[in-house]
Scaffold this active site. Sequence first.
Site, PDB file in Angstrom:
ATOM      1  N   VAL A   1       0.843  -1.194   0.000  1.00  0.00           N
ATOM      2  CA  VAL A   1       0.000   0.000   0.000  1.00  0.00           C
ATOM      3  C   VAL A   1       0.882   1.250   0.000  1.00  0.00           C
ATOM      4  CG1 VAL A   1      -1.773   1.283   1.256  1.00  0.00           C
ATOM      5  CG2 VAL A   1      -1.919  -1.207   1.092  1.00  0.00           C
TER       6      VAL A   1
ATOM      7  N   SER B   1      14.341  -0.904   7.830  1.00  0.00           N
ATOM      8  CA  SER B   1      14.536  -0.115   6.610  1.00  0.00           C
ATOM      9  C   SER B   1      15.157   1.251   6.904  1.00  0.00           C
ATOM     10  CB  SER B   1      13.187   0.118   5.912  1.00  0.00           C
ATOM     11  OG  SER B   1      12.608  -1.111   5.546  1.00  0.00           O
TER      12      SER B   1
ATOM     13  N   ARG C   1     -10.815   1.891  12.354  1.00  0.00           N
ATOM     14  CA  ARG C   1     -11.985   2.090  11.489  1.00  0.00           C
ATOM     15  C   ARG C   1     -13.313   2.104  12.230  1.00  0.00           C
ATOM     16  NH1 ARG C   1     -10.347  -2.300   7.003  1.00  0.00           N
ATOM     17  NH2 ARG C   1      -8.754  -1.115   5.889  1.00  0.00           N
TER      18      ARG C   1
ATOM     19  N   CYS D   1     -10.729  -2.909   1.516  1.00  0.00           N
ATOM     20  CA  CYS D   1     -10.750  -2.819   0.048  1.00  0.00           C
ATOM     21  C   CYS D   1     -12.017  -3.405  -0.574  1.00  0.00           C
ATOM     22  CB  CYS D   1      -9.512  -3.487  -0.541  1.00  0.00           C
ATOM     23  SG  CYS D   1      -9.181  -5.135   0.092  1.00  0.00           S
TER      24      CYS D   1
ATOM     25  N   GLN E   1     -11.464 -12.020  -4.896  1.00  0.00           N
ATOM     26  CA  GLN E   1     -10.529 -10.939  -4.617  1.00  0.00           C
ATOM     27  C   GLN E   1      -9.128 -11.197  -5.165  1.00  0.00           C
ATOM     28  OE1 GLN E   1     -12.869 -10.063  -0.438  1.00  0.00           O
ATOM     29  NE2 GLN E   1     -10.822  -9.232  -0.654  1.00  0.00           N
TER      30      GLN E   1
ATOM     31  N   SER F   1      -3.269  -8.846  -4.816  1.00  0.00           N
ATOM     32  CA  SER F   1      -2.596  -7.654  -4.296  1.00  0.00           C
ATOM     33  C   SER F   1      -3.220  -7.202  -2.983  1.00  0.00           C
ATOM     34  CB  SER F   1      -2.626  -6.517  -5.323  1.00  0.00           C
ATOM     35  OG  SER F   1      -3.946  -6.234  -5.729  1.00  0.00           O
TER      36      SER F   1
ATOM     37  N   GLU G   1     -11.954 -10.762   7.049  1.00  0.00           N
ATOM     38  CA  GLU G   1     -12.396 -10.040   5.849  1.00  0.00           C
ATOM     39  C   GLU G   1     -13.921 -10.002   5.733  1.00  0.00           C
ATOM     40  OE1 GLU G   1     -10.080  -8.701   4.015  1.00  0.00           O
ATOM     41  OE2 GLU G   1     -11.024  -8.131   2.132  1.00  0.00           O
TER      42      GLU G   1
ATOM     43  N   LYS H   1     -15.427  -7.691   8.267  1.00  0.00           N
ATOM     44  CA  LYS H   1     -15.180  -6.285   7.912  1.00  0.00           C
ATOM     45  C   LYS H   1     -16.214  -5.802   6.910  1.00  0.00           C
ATOM     46  CE  LYS H   1     -10.186  -6.706   8.165  1.00  0.00           C
ATOM     47  NZ  LYS H   1      -8.992  -6.776   7.291  1.00  0.00           N
TER      48      LYS H   1
ATOM     49  N   HIS I   1     -11.055  -6.410  -7.236  1.00  0.00           N
ATOM     50  CA  HIS I   1     -11.957  -7.270  -6.468  1.00  0.00           C
ATOM     51  C   HIS I   1     -13.319  -7.276  -7.166  1.00  0.00           C
ATOM     52  CE1 HIS I   1      -8.935  -7.603  -3.540  1.00  0.00           C
ATOM     53  NE2 HIS I   1      -9.461  -6.971  -2.508  1.00  0.00           N
TER      54      HIS I   1
END
Lengths: 348, 348, 348, 348
Positions: B15, B40, B109, B148, B174, B177, B201, B204, B241
């Site tokens: 993302v 990183s 969320r 998504c 789906q 990615s 999922e 959600k 999706h």
Amino acid sequence: MPQVSVGILGATGMVGQQFIALLADHPWFTVDYLGASERSAGKQFREAAAWRLPSRLPEEVANRVVETAAPGRAPKLVFSGLDSSVAGEIEAAFARAGHIVVSNSRNYRMFDTVPLLIPDVNADHLRLLDAQAAALGWSGRIVTNPNCAAIVIALALAPLRQFGLRSALVTTLQAISGAGYPGVPSWDILGNVIPHIGGGEEEKIETETRKILGSLGQGRIEDHPVRLSATTTRVPVQNGHTASVSVGLEQRPPPEAIIDAWITFKGRPQEMALPSAPPQPLVYLGEQNRPQPLLDASRDGGMGISIGRLRPCPLADYKFVALGHNTIRGAAGTAILNAELMHREGLL
Amino acid sequence: MPQVSVGILGATGMVGQQFIALLADHPWFTVDYLGASERSAGKQFREAAAWRLPSRLPEEVANRVVETAAPGRAPKLVFSGLDSSVAGEIEAAFARAGHIVVSNSRNYRMFDTVPLLIPDVNADHLRLLDAQAAALGWSGRIVTNPNCAAIVIALALAPLRQFGLRSALVTTLQAISGAGYPGVPSWDILGNVIPHIGGGEEEKIETETRKILGSLGQGRIEDHPVRLSATTTRVPVQNGHTASVSVGLEQRPPPEAIIDAWITFKGRPQEMALPSAPPQPLVYLGEQNRPQPLLDASRDGGMGISIGRLRPCPLADYKFVALGHNTIRGAAGTAILNAELMHREGLL
Amino acid sequence: MPQVSVGILGATGMVGQQFIALLADHPWFTVDYLGASERSAGKQFREAAAWRLPSRLPEEVANRVVETAAPGRAPKLVFSGLDSSVAGEIEAAFARAGHIVVSNSRNYRMFDTVPLLIPDVNADHLRLLDAQAAALGWSGRIVTNPNCAAIVIALALAPLRQFGLRSALVTTLQAISGAGYPGVPSWDILGNVIPHIGGGEEEKIETETRKILGSLGQGRIEDHPVRLSATTTRVPVQNGHTASVSVGLEQRPPPEAIIDAWITFKGRPQEMALPSAPPQPLVYLGEQNRPQPLLDASRDGGMGISIGRLRPCPLADYKFVALGHNTIRGAAGTAILNAELMHREGLL
Amino acid sequence: MPQVSVGILGATGMVGQQFIALLADHPWFTVDYLGASERSAGKQFREAAAWRLPSRLPEEVANRVVETAAPGRAPKLVFSGLDSSVAGEIEAAFARAGHIVVSNSRNYRMFDTVPLLIPDVNADHLRLLDAQAAALGWSGRIVTNPNCAAIVIALALAPLRQFGLRSALVTTLQAISGAGYPGVPSWDILGNVIPHIGGGEEEKIETETRKILGSLGQGRIEDHPVRLSATTTRVPVQNGHTASVSVGLEQRPPPEAIIDAWITFKGRPQEMALPSAPPQPLVYLGEQNRPQPLLDASRDGGMGISIGRLRPCPLADYKFVALGHNTIRGAAGTAILNAELMHREGLL
């Protein structure tokens, strides 16, 4: 036991090849006739068609000369994998000429006196044949198996009738082999989903399933009252149709009772131990990410249906996922089981 | 107009990279900060992460040194593509330190005072922010975009509220990615379907959609009463999706009215002509085999939702198929649209 | 014949699972020990690892408790599918403790006294074992099979030695199963080609092949003088490594002589009729579009190599395409053939 | 600048659609004519053909009525994406009637007076046209672009001529779009490799490349002396042909010199800044796992060739991997570049 001689109509197509593969080592049936279009007739099978399955093409089939699919020289029992554009006429010609046509084509499935058979589910529908001659004027008979997706769905729903099965809302994810050959162009499906399958696929699921699950009364089938709604999609999978199903049940049994109904489900093929019968038509997988086409479609030689993910549905009563091998259990394999049943019932 | 400096949290992930790609030529926002894990930090982006998108990695991002994702040196506005395992803590830290966190992560969320925004649908939910500081004790703010798949579904359902939307039964197909990187092992998905997506999922979709479609009253969201049931599957598709949807509507409008509701649907992003707003959020495709991920997911830069196959459902009232680009409209693109809306509303 | 008890090291990995699948109905070997990392130890196999193969996981293996891969309770004969990061140490520990380690790992392949065996090709290299104890100080022994791509290439080249094999320039198209599990992320390979395989794949092909094809002299292998150049690529194929090969031959035999050399090629496994030996190691396919992974990789249980498209090469002398199943013939299957050979040679 | 009116022959096919897509916003050329078979003639384009590209079908093309591909009403400049089974006759008819035919078909590529153009490589071959009228008796002209794989290979080899390019041994991994539509059946290629491409693909690479790289003398092309050997395979990739190449060079320059030759390579399109010219025809990627079709084929609008993995070859001198977009750079894109060059040279 003496071998039964059989023929294959539409031998060069995808379903025809699957018939050849499944009959290669069959204990009862021997392929003695290959019928196809005139374009193939007169050629050895190996020249008439490229063999497209991973299993070996039996040498004696490879060398056999393909004939025009017409009654005359064919054995009494013929399996038909003909394309529906020609199956209507050719199958009728064979039936008229006294052949037993065990067909995978859609043309006669919904005829009143034509059994639409999944032997594990509705072996008794064979008795429709008594009326078939009178109705259709044939000395032979036609027996059909359902559409490839309808077979998977009907098998999963059959044991739920005891709970008052009222409705089933289905979305399928279907393999490319269901479209035959050359079938789906790779440009359309590689890394893609096509949310539509031609030839009335959704309607077939909605109507055939009711006939399969129906009951035999007075020489005709009373459709099961279950209401169905299907959306069919094509996915980049080689073999194995997956169905996401939400069912309405009049009674609302606990999940354990449903799973038990599935895994204890048995029919005539299991009682008779027919050669192509899976020991258990329906297997329930407890892992939350199963069934999967790659891992589960070939269970029991492609004749076992796998079910998983049973859980309450906020809208219907329960939802689950079912999977079956579309060219074996969903086509040639069930047709062969039909013939095995007829053979054991003395109907050949 | 002066450029707004922005940061990206979780910049090296899937993302995060999508944020970088979409912001590359953004008319308002300039990426001046890349935050990631300690592993990183201290490296140039090009060394910290392999670039995994077909679009070009902008040179100035490639050369930028990645920092540990912590408030301090970041611009006021930060986009978060953090993994949910760390997003809870890090996003709170940024909000506490006064940042505007526009997050794609799931952690906040469903918080009462956190907007779950699709600006085309519920731009007014931004007003929840008034209460957020009091409720959570932050000087900054967190705004989230939905899951998504929920974004695709909520956008398709939003215009149906006018017809008395009661229920939606959904099966999704789906793209890989959606699972991030490395995400789904190829052994599991090549030529296969996985009938399950982890991380809740389905839940959600069932819960977020009700909040998105809900109405703002008294400083909180009243969930929309639509009842949802979702089955989610993973298919071998790169991006996009697909959702097979059956809806129950209190009124039963003719299909033309539904299509008209979809294609005339507009929200604040269209009124304001925000840079990332598609001219028309929902497009209806009349061909019976559309929408398809390969052909339709990238419509309007990946911000347009495509709908097709509207037809009566024998069980619910109507059924249709909807499709959206999961990492653009379903993630980074909607997050950027959220920030654009806030910028224009003077909330940055 | 009394069953030989065997163990599997790295039992939970991709190669380990392939060992379990291939040994499920083995006439000589019974799996009595499963060794893996500490993370899996103490759990039943079914809990320690998801079963990732289409074939059934045998019940008795599913229930068996996995142990830490360390000598002590393991049978004398152990198959190793350990990751190379740990194989060096663990295999040495087993060999030191007196075990016969039949390994698929790369760690000891190029050791002077370790046979790098493809029994159809170089069964005589087993005699290296005489010197192994002295050289490495182990009371047990280690025998290895080559890299999965090198096995395919070496088998195809072996019969060409009689024509003065000088060079082989190879480009491979390798299946994802070769990378183990989780292996290649689907995002990287779905609809894609990766023109590189890590871990020194190209060098392994270039060096291992010369040892395999080499001759045993004075207790050591004299490498075959063939010069090799390999480019290895990963393609979205489940199983089956394809190799495009151009060979230089000192003599320039007619194509028929080459095909004849391939199809008549036989080795010790065929003479001894070992259980896992294909009747004919190399099959030549006359159709111009073969061999293909989907249709040909599983020939003879995955132990047969398929070759096709022999034709003159404008640069070298001849070119052709070879294909083999990478996790069966290219890994576990050849390892089992190695153990079968050793058993029949009285070396267990 | 006044727009140049152009036509497209074979407009409904895969290459024809790619022409339409690439010309949608072309600064010079406007599509005013769509020619196809009689089956399509008389229908609007949108009815004559399903649009199969992710990019939008321009409204004015969608509404345009397709005509039978025959000279008469077509603009002077026509692009041809005709199938080779009909291209020979139709293209000649157009040339005879005075049209400039810029063709992607193979029929006239190897004719002595027909330029086989990649403008970045051999723009001077356009001078062949002077002799074309005399030789073929046409008042118009035919200019061709090479086979899709040959274009990728020739572009990668062109800068190596300065090092004494002697030989190139190539194995390709080609995308399905190269086979047109419906092209490769999904059953044949999903999760598979087909080690053969029909229509003389290998021979085209071996012969066309020598003409492309050849030099113009005395009104004809002297083939470049490079010796080529090609093996072509089809892989499940949507777009992008990958080539594994081993080259023999008379001089043996250091790798840096080769990379420098590639990245500094420029031709007439770059000098003239033609609209479709990539700024740099060849890009070298330093990462060891590049180029990849998904990430690199669309570089510079699909007109850039990506090269990677340059390293010494134990058999030839160097080996590397090259990649290009087969329907853009390998077909319609190069054809359009040809027309742009001719337009700027005053040849239209």
